[in-house]
Motif scaffolding. Sequence first.
Motif, PDB file in Angstrom:
ATOM      1  N   LEU A  84      78.519  21.310  37.495  1.00  0.00           N
ATOM      2  CA  LEU A  84      78.370  22.299  38.568  1.00  0.00           C
ATOM      3  C   LEU A  84      78.039  23.666  37.985  1.00  0.00           C
ATOM      4  O   LEU A  84      77.222  24.409  38.551  1.00  0.00           O
ATOM      5  N   GLN A  87      74.456  23.836  37.210  1.00  0.00           N
ATOM      6  CA  GLN A  87      73.662  24.054  38.427  1.00  0.00           C
ATOM      7  C   GLN A  87      73.739  25.512  38.877  1.00  0.00           C
ATOM      8  O   GLN A  87      72.737  26.085  39.332  1.00  0.00           O
ATOM      9  N   ALA A  90      71.367  27.423  36.807  1.00  0.00           N
ATOM     10  CA  ALA A  90      69.975  27.189  37.240  1.00  0.00           C
ATOM     11  C   ALA A  90      69.664  28.008  38.493  1.00  0.00           C
ATOM     12  O   ALA A  90      68.562  28.562  38.643  1.00  0.00           O
ATOM     13  N   GLN A  91      70.628  28.087  39.385  1.00  0.00           N
ATOM     14  CA  GLN A  91      70.445  28.914  40.588  1.00  0.00           C
ATOM     15  C   GLN A  91      70.266  30.383  40.213  1.00  0.00           C
ATOM     16  O   GLN A  91      69.424  31.080  40.793  1.00  0.00           O
ATOM     17  N   ARG A  94      66.790  31.066  39.001  1.00  0.00           N
ATOM     18  CA  ARG A  94      65.791  31.087  40.069  1.00  0.00           C
ATOM     19  C   ARG A  94      65.918  32.346  40.927  1.00  0.00           C
ATOM     20  O   ARG A  94      64.912  32.908  41.371  1.00  0.00           O
ATOM     21  N   ALA A 157      64.171  31.017  52.111  1.00  0.00           N
ATOM     22  CA  ALA A 157      64.355  29.599  51.807  1.00  0.00           C
ATOM     23  C   ALA A 157      65.207  29.426  50.553  1.00  0.00           C
ATOM     24  O   ALA A 157      66.087  28.558  50.496  1.00  0.00           O
ATOM     25  N   GLY A 160      68.898  30.388  51.279  1.00  0.00           N
ATOM     26  CA  GLY A 160      69.511  29.345  52.100  1.00  0.00           C
ATOM     27  C   GLY A 160      69.789  28.096  51.290  1.00  0.00           C
ATOM     28  O   GLY A 160      70.847  27.465  51.436  1.00  0.00           O
ATOM     29  N   SER A 161      68.858  27.742  50.440  1.00  0.00           N
ATOM     30  CA  SER A 161      69.026  26.539  49.627  1.00  0.00           C
ATOM     31  C   SER A 161      70.162  26.712  48.625  1.00  0.00           C
ATOM     32  O   SER A 161      70.987  25.810  48.443  1.00  0.00           O
ATOM     33  N   SER A 163      72.705  28.717  48.868  1.00  0.00           N
ATOM     34  CA  SER A 163      73.954  28.704  49.624  1.00  0.00           C
ATOM     35  C   SER A 163      74.380  27.273  49.953  1.00  0.00           C
ATOM     36  O   SER A 163      75.545  26.901  49.783  1.00  0.00           O
ATOM     37  N   ALA A 164      73.427  26.475  50.399  1.00  0.00           N
ATOM     38  CA  ALA A 164      73.743  25.080  50.739  1.00  0.00           C
ATOM     39  C   ALA A 164      74.201  24.315  49.509  1.00  0.00           C
ATOM     40  O   ALA A 164      75.154  23.519  49.568  1.00  0.00           O
ATOM     41  N   GLY A 165      73.532  24.540  48.387  1.00  0.00           N
ATOM     42  CA  GLY A 165      73.947  23.870  47.163  1.00  0.00           C
ATOM     43  C   GLY A 165      75.372  24.223  46.781  1.00  0.00           C
ATOM     44  O   GLY A 165      76.149  23.362  46.330  1.00  0.00           O
ATOM     45  N   GLN A 169      78.953  22.144  46.192  1.00  0.00           N
ATOM     46  CA  GLN A 169      79.821  22.315  45.024  1.00  0.00           C
ATOM     47  C   GLN A 169      81.272  22.551  45.452  1.00  0.00           C
ATOM     48  O   GLN A 169      82.206  21.982  44.877  1.00  0.00           O
TER      49      GLN A 169
ATOM     50  N   LEU B 111      63.245  28.046  57.245  1.00  0.00           N
ATOM     51  CA  LEU B 111      63.618  29.339  56.665  1.00  0.00           C
ATOM     52  C   LEU B 111      62.391  30.060  56.117  1.00  0.00           C
ATOM     53  O   LEU B 111      62.272  31.280  56.229  1.00  0.00           O
ATOM     54  N   VAL B 124      70.104  28.367  57.917  1.00  0.00           N
ATOM     55  CA  VAL B 124      70.999  28.355  56.759  1.00  0.00           C
ATOM     56  C   VAL B 124      72.254  27.547  57.074  1.00  0.00           C
ATOM     57  O   VAL B 124      72.797  26.846  56.199  1.00  0.00           O
ATOM     58  N   LEU B 127      71.180  23.795  56.994  1.00  0.00           N
ATOM     59  CA  LEU B 127      70.907  23.379  55.620  1.00  0.00           C
ATOM     60  C   LEU B 127      72.213  23.101  54.880  1.00  0.00           C
ATOM     61  O   LEU B 127      72.339  22.094  54.157  1.00  0.00           O
ATOM     62  N   SER B 148      73.329  19.078  44.572  1.00  0.00           N
ATOM     63  CA  SER B 148      71.973  19.542  44.272  1.00  0.00           C
ATOM     64  C   SER B 148      71.998  21.067  44.221  1.00  0.00           C
ATOM     65  O   SER B 148      72.530  21.692  45.136  1.00  0.00           O
ATOM     66  N   PHE B 150      69.452  23.001  44.580  1.00  0.00           N
ATOM     67  CA  PHE B 150      68.437  23.548  45.479  1.00  0.00           C
ATOM     68  C   PHE B 150      68.087  22.541  46.581  1.00  0.00           C
ATOM     69  O   PHE B 150      66.974  22.010  46.616  1.00  0.00           O
ATOM     70  N   PRO B 151      69.014  22.293  47.499  1.00  0.00           N
ATOM     71  CA  PRO B 151      68.695  21.350  48.574  1.00  0.00           C
ATOM     72  C   PRO B 151      67.436  21.759  49.319  1.00  0.00           C
ATOM     73  O   PRO B 151      67.271  22.924  49.704  1.00  0.00           O
TER      74      PRO B 151
END
Lengths: 174, 155
Positions: A84, A87, A90-91, A94, A157, A160-161, A163-165, A169, B111, B124, B127, B148, B150-151
């Motif tokens: 985790l 990851q 990596a976030q 990005r 995007a 949001g991604s 946050s979802a990841g 976790q 998004l 959000v 997701l 993941s 980056f979902p």
Amino acid sequence: MSGPLSSSSAAGAFSRRSLLLGTLAGAAALATGCTGDPVEDADAVTPAQVDQLAAQVQVQETLVTAYDSALSAAPELATTAAGLADQARAQLDRLRAAAPGAGASSNAPPAPGTPAAPVTDGPPDAAGAREWLRSRVTAAADAHAAACPAFTGGRAALLGSVSAGLRGQAGQLA
Amino acid sequence: MPDAPSTAPSPTAAEDAALQSALAAAHTAVWGYAVVGAALPLEQREPVAAARQAHRDLRDRLAVLLTSRGVEPVGAEGGYALPFPVLSAVDAAVLAVTLEDGTSSAWTWVLDQATETGTRELGVAELGAAELRAVGWRTAAGRTPVTSPFPGLPD
């Protein structure tokens, strides 16, 4: 049956992902000062958004530090949390790539309405490290989710991604 | 002389198109979870029912939203073809992962395309919900890692 479950969806996803990559590549170009392309202009950020993006980088930096602290305090967490932590790093990479002018560490203040992850504390002890870390992951997920709607295009995007990841976790640390 | 009808696209046209993709993903998930449930023993179907209901609720919410904008919501396909045979509990979990990953892709696109703040708030939230369900199904499918970073985005 007709209407393939995967083929049309996969084609759409490919198209969407290509566009998202293009948008994020535009963000990287902005970071180097290469502006002027119409695609980049369409996804340009305001000065206030630059600060807010830097704040989200800082949130993620804090989370990466929290993983390091928790793993130091409770090495047995490595089985669950080491992957985790990778990851989360990596976030962070990005987010930095998408944040114009963001360096290794941002001094930008959190944007109004953005919950800030605590910076200075550490896990109380080995026994409490897992719950402490879970609360930090949730705080970071909340912060990115709160910031996301203020952005457009690929940056929305991405936030949001991420946050979802992090929601996923936090579930693993519960 | 009357003004000619405006041919300018709606300011939310791109967003609406992305929402239509999310609606199509919801239709697919509602159908797909019926297959997932049928492949699992009764005692393992609770998360299937919860996930299917979540996608139903989302489908209905999206249809109302699009209709309120004067957009005809996309309907469900007459049928869907499975991407692989679903012959075991593991197959069922993998199919559920496929459904949730497709949902995540659709919402990251929303998004990316959204012009309305409220739509991004919805995006959000959905997701995050899709990724939480996906984590559970990746675990059931024996996949690693189960999370993941980056979902919905490319690796």
